[in-house]
Write an enzyme that holds these catalytic residues in place. Structure first.
Site, short mmCIF file in Angstrom:
data_model
loop_
_atom_site.label_atom_id
_atom_site.label_comp_id
_atom_site.label_asym_id
_atom_site.label_seq_id
_atom_site.Cartn_x
_atom_site.Cartn_y
_atom_site.Cartn_z
CB SER A 253 -0.96 -0.04 1.20
OG SER A 253 -1.96 0.94 1.09
CD GLU B 205 -2.33 -2.93 -3.86
OE1 GLU B 205 -3.52 -3.12 -3.54
OE2 GLU B 205 -1.63 -2.02 -3.34
CG HIS C 147 -5.36 -2.75 -0.04
ND1 HIS C 147 -4.50 -2.36 -1.05
CD2 HIS C 147 -5.17 -1.88 0.99
CE1 HIS C 147 -3.83 -1.29 -0.65
NE2 HIS C 147 -4.21 -0.99 0.58
#
Length: 300
Positions: free
Chosen positions: A112, A204, A274
């Protein structure tokens, strides 16, 4: 010619591993993660930021910088785990000194917002691990946590996936780069920007509008980042949002539309991002990617 990797030593029992928060503060303790790491035979050292709070951040910028710098420099620390993502790493990255880290590389783990560090460290030719973080351990699947252990201890890492109707078939071998799509785009134009040419790109994201994903993919295309890739691996695009007036394409269709002029293999649905089933992958390391009509094979 690709630069020679400065690979950190793989972990062994008795090694010290540090946990720090370079971005958002933790909403609760991470005792389950500490217990897990200790069960692997590791000694866990907690940074000051783990229980610090400054508005939404895990301490102010100075504290978060000092905490991460301490572990970058400490020769006894063999790996650094970001406790969580969120937002904030970009605020401190230019204040960090990576000279000791470059001389004595160690594993950096996270995903992230931690993509900012993955991207920056990529330019030092030091591999990093995209994988589960302490905040996510209570909800993480056992296979995803086991994949992180294997990556840290240098054990064989191979993934076999079911075919996906959106996949573009093909075979390639190249270094893996990537991370969170929003962060990769945010790094562009800075000293932390990754070199995409000849690489397999992993992407992602979470909680984005479909039109925003489309916009970011077009940004990568127009800046020449997609044209020279050796391959593309698409991880979880979770909790995607749409406007009242539908965008008209899902994430897979968006990506295929933007990459339709290229002929490299594309894997959709890789279990990383995630997700509770967020499997570890190693950025910087050479990866073998083989996508057939029957299966997908990814070997590190």
């Amino acid at each position: 010619m690709l630069a020679k990797l400065n690979t950190p030593p793989y972990l062994k029992k008795g090694d010290k591993i540090a946990i720090t928060c370079p971005a958002k503060k933790l909403p609760h303790d991470i005792n389950s993660a500490i217990t897990l790491l200790e069960s692997w035979g590791l000694e866990v050292v907690l940074g000051e930021t783990v229980y610090a709070s400054h508005y939404q951040f895990a301490g102010d910028d100075n504290l978060r910088t000092r905490d991460l710098q301490r572990f970058l420099d400490d020769a006894e620390i063999k790996a650094i785990v970001a406790a969580r993502g969120g937002y904030g790493t970009i605020r401190i990255i230019d204040q960090l000194d990576f000279s000791s880290f470059s001389r004595r590389p160690k594993w950096l783990i996270g995903f992230s917002d931690i993509t900012a560090l993955h991207s920056h460290i990529h330019n030092l030719d030091i591999p990093t691990i995209h994988g589960q973080m302490p905040l996510n351990v209570p909800d993480a699947t056992k296979p995803s946590l086991e994949s992180l252990r294997k990556a840290l201890f240098g054990e064989s890492l191979e993934y076999l996936l079911e075919p996906n109707t959106y996949n573009a078939l093909g075979e390639t071998s190249a270094p893996l780069i990537g991370g969170n799509l929003s962060l990769l785009v945010m790094m562009m134009g800075s000293v932390s920007e990754m070199d995409f040419k000849g690489k397999i790109l992993f992407i992602e994201d979470v909680g984005e509008y479909l039109y925003a994903v489309d916009r970011m993919m077009w940004n990568l295309k127009r800046s020449g980042k997609l044209e020279g890739l050796a391959g593309l691996i698409v991880g979880g695009f979770t909790s995607m949002k749409d406007n009242d007036e539908p965008f008209g394409q899902n994430v897979e269709e968006i990506i295929l539309n933007v990459t339709k002029d290229y002929h490299y293999p594309i894997c959709f649905g890789f279990p990383a991002g995630h997700l509770s089933d967020n499997h570890a992958i190693i950025f910087g390391k050479n990866v073998y990617l083989n996508i057939t009509a029957d299966r997908v094979q990814i070997v590190f």
